[in-house]
Design an enzyme around this catalytic site. Structure first.
Site, PDB file in Angstrom:
ATOM      1  N   ASP A   1     -22.435  18.017   3.074  1.00  0.00           N
ATOM      2  CA  ASP A   1     -22.071  19.385   2.674  1.00  0.00           C
ATOM      3  C   ASP A   1     -21.185  19.320   1.437  1.00  0.00           C
ATOM      4  O   ASP A   1     -20.517  18.307   1.192  1.00  0.00           O
ATOM      5  CB  ASP A   1     -21.292  20.082   3.795  1.00  0.00           C
ATOM      6  CG  ASP A   1     -22.142  20.292   5.031  1.00  0.00           C
ATOM      7  OD1 ASP A   1     -23.374  20.273   4.913  1.00  0.00           O
ATOM      8  OD2 ASP A   1     -21.547  20.463   6.112  1.00  0.00           O
TER       9      ASP A   1
HETATM   10  N1  URA Z   1     -22.015  16.994   9.453  1.00  0.00           N
HETATM   11  C1  URA Z   1     -21.596  18.113   8.819  1.00  0.00           C
HETATM   12  O1  URA Z   1     -21.282  19.110   9.450  1.00  0.00           O
HETATM   13  N2  URA Z   1     -21.500  18.075   7.472  1.00  0.00           N
HETATM   14  C2  URA Z   1     -21.806  16.972   6.732  1.00  0.00           C
HETATM   15  O2  URA Z   1     -21.700  16.990   5.500  1.00  0.00           O
HETATM   16  C3  URA Z   1     -22.249  15.838   7.412  1.00  0.00           C
HETATM   17  C4  URA Z   1     -22.340  15.874   8.778  1.00  0.00           C
END
Ligand code: URA
Length: 228
Positions: free
Chosen positions: A101
């Site tokens: 993310d």
């Molecule tokens: N889980 C999440 O919620 N975000 C990420 O970037 C990776 C794993």
């Protein structure tokens, strides 16, 4: 495509010409002479004929420390992407082996070798990914136990493999998961009304972020456990 077919296509002179070159010992595959044109040509094989390089594509494997705020994407109109951090002429050949993310930091792997990226992202391979997680409230033991038991994800119609989780403080833990579902860790915590405030990926399979500085990257050689 076979080596014969590649030479025939590349020269535009057809299969007979390819056979003459091969029979004359003028064709080199990965710097070794070859005469068997029926061998398959790999994407990263070095091929020359009659002194001319016909294919010389370098396989690239990159570990990058993604900063918070940078997109795990190859292009974007509005935001900087991980590709913008790789100031090399070949950066645009790369794709991501799994995303993070925008607000998550840590290890991302980039490559131009789709077989390698698929080996890391295929759900059947259950590649472990380890994260440092900080939360907005204490993490109860009952929640950790649910992670260890595995959880169902209705949208994806799947169940997570038992996670490995170590509590580091009341509001932080180290968590290893074996899937890469969208927002997986945030969703796992939100199920119990807990918000993830910081998320950082430390490793993917055998690859560790180690001491790569934020926004920096390094090359890795062809992994020894992986044969093209
Ligand atoms: N889980 C999440 O919620 N975000 C990420 O970037 C990776 C794993």
């Amino acid at each position: 495509m076979t080596i014969s077919q590649f030479i025939a296509k590349h020269s535009g002179l057809g299969k007979r010409h390819a056979k003459i070159l091969l029979d004359s010992g003028l064709v080199f595959l990965n710097h070794q002479p070859i005469t068997d044109g029926n061998l398959p040509l790999g994407k990263f094989d070095h091929l020359s004929a009659n002194g001319e390089i016909l294919q010389a594509r370098t396989a690239r494997y990159i570990l990058l420390h993604k900063p918070i705020g940078i997109l795990s994407a190859t292009t974007d109109k509005n935001h900087s992407t991980v590709i913008d951090l790789i100031n090399e002429p070949w950066a645009n050949e790369l794709h991501l082996a799994g995303r993070l993310d925008r607000a998550t930091s840590g290890l991302v792997i980039l490559t131009n070798d789709s077989r390698f990226s698929e080996s890391l992202t295929s759900p059947e391979n259950h590649v472990p990914k380890t994260y440092l997680v900080h939360t907005d409230q204490p993490i109860p033991e009952t929640v950790l136990q649910q992670f260890r038991d595995g959880m169902s994800f209705e949208k994806e119609n799947t169940r997570s493999a038992p996670a490995i989780v170590d509590l580091l403080s009341e509001t932080s833990c180290r968590l290893t998961i074996y899937e890469g579902l969208h927002h997986q860790i945030k969703r796992m915590f939100l199920r119990f009304g807990i918000r993830v405030t910081q998320l950082h990926r430390e490793s993917i399979g055998i690859y560790l972020l180690g001491n790569i500085q934020v926004g920096h990257w390094r090359n890795i050689d062809l992994p020894s456990c992986y044969c093209q």
